[in-house]
Design an enzyme around this catalytic site. Sequence first.
Site, PDB file in Angstrom:
ATOM      1  N   GLU A 187      98.745 108.390 100.984  1.00  0.00           N
ATOM      2  CA  GLU A 187      98.631 107.120 101.700  1.00  0.00           C
ATOM      3  C   GLU A 187      97.167 106.811 102.018  1.00  0.00           C
ATOM      4  O   GLU A 187      96.437 107.646 102.523  1.00  0.00           O
ATOM      5  CB  GLU A 187      99.453 107.159 102.985  1.00  0.00           C
ATOM      6  N   ARG A 194     113.236  99.001 110.537  1.00  0.00           N
ATOM      7  CA  ARG A 194     114.437  98.453 109.899  1.00  0.00           C
ATOM      8  C   ARG A 194     115.691  99.139 110.418  1.00  0.00           C
ATOM      9  O   ARG A 194     116.761  98.526 110.504  1.00  0.00           O
ATOM     10  CB  ARG A 194     114.335  98.603 108.383  1.00  0.00           C
ATOM     11  N   CYS A 212     106.737 107.053 110.083  1.00  0.00           N
ATOM     12  CA  CYS A 212     105.667 107.641 109.263  1.00  0.00           C
ATOM     13  C   CYS A 212     104.335 106.917 109.484  1.00  0.00           C
ATOM     14  O   CYS A 212     103.317 107.547 109.773  1.00  0.00           O
ATOM     15  CB  CYS A 212     106.054 107.607 107.782  1.00  0.00           C
ATOM     16  N   HIS A 251     103.386 110.931 101.648  1.00  0.00           N
ATOM     17  CA  HIS A 251     104.824 110.746 101.522  1.00  0.00           C
ATOM     18  C   HIS A 251     105.342 111.569 100.346  1.00  0.00           C
ATOM     19  O   HIS A 251     104.692 111.626  99.288  1.00  0.00           O
ATOM     20  CB  HIS A 251     105.174 109.278 101.275  1.00  0.00           C
TER      21      HIS A 251
END
Length: 217
Positions: free
Chosen positions: A79, A89, A142, A169
Amino acid sequence: MILLTGFEPFGGETTNPSWTAAAAASAILKADGHAVAAVELPCVFGQSITVLGDALQRYDPELVICVGQAGGRPRISLERIAINCDDARIPDNAGNRPVDEEVVPGGPAAYFSSLPVKAALEALRTAGIPAEVSQTAGTYVCNHIFYALMHSLETRLGAPTATRGGFIHVPYETQQVPRGSGTPSLPVAVMAEALAVVVRTAMSTTTDIRLSAGTLH
């Protein structure tokens, strides 16, 4: 001292490869002669930052790599950037579901990883491990912990510290995926070796290389 973190299971899963891979990578690196600590973080907004902060205080590491699961991605994702936005979500493991909230109220819009992500990408590819540079860590726990980590390294002693940090990730673990489903996954052993490769690269690389790894969308 090197600090690796992974998350507890979430979203109805019984395992989280980010933690199993981080723990396994810790063992690999200890065998290499490195001082390493591995810490499992709760998949909970806010609480995960507290646990990470305690670990930073306890171990005072020179390198921190936080790891999370990105189910559906086919590669190890290095990342590049964390954004100051929580937009969940699904609820976290404590039922929290922040929407359009800042990770750190009043904090900068974003932080870049201080890991040598391009050099790590090259090292992973050389090792035959599928990898990519990712331009988004999402807006769930995350990214929440990635942003909090970088903010802490920037401010916790009143000025930027020499500690470098970032976020990786990992895909689903192979055993999480129904056979024949076509869902991308990797064995935990491969993920653990990938994390060890990134750590070794970061420990030996002070200036990142220039390597095209961007995306069109």
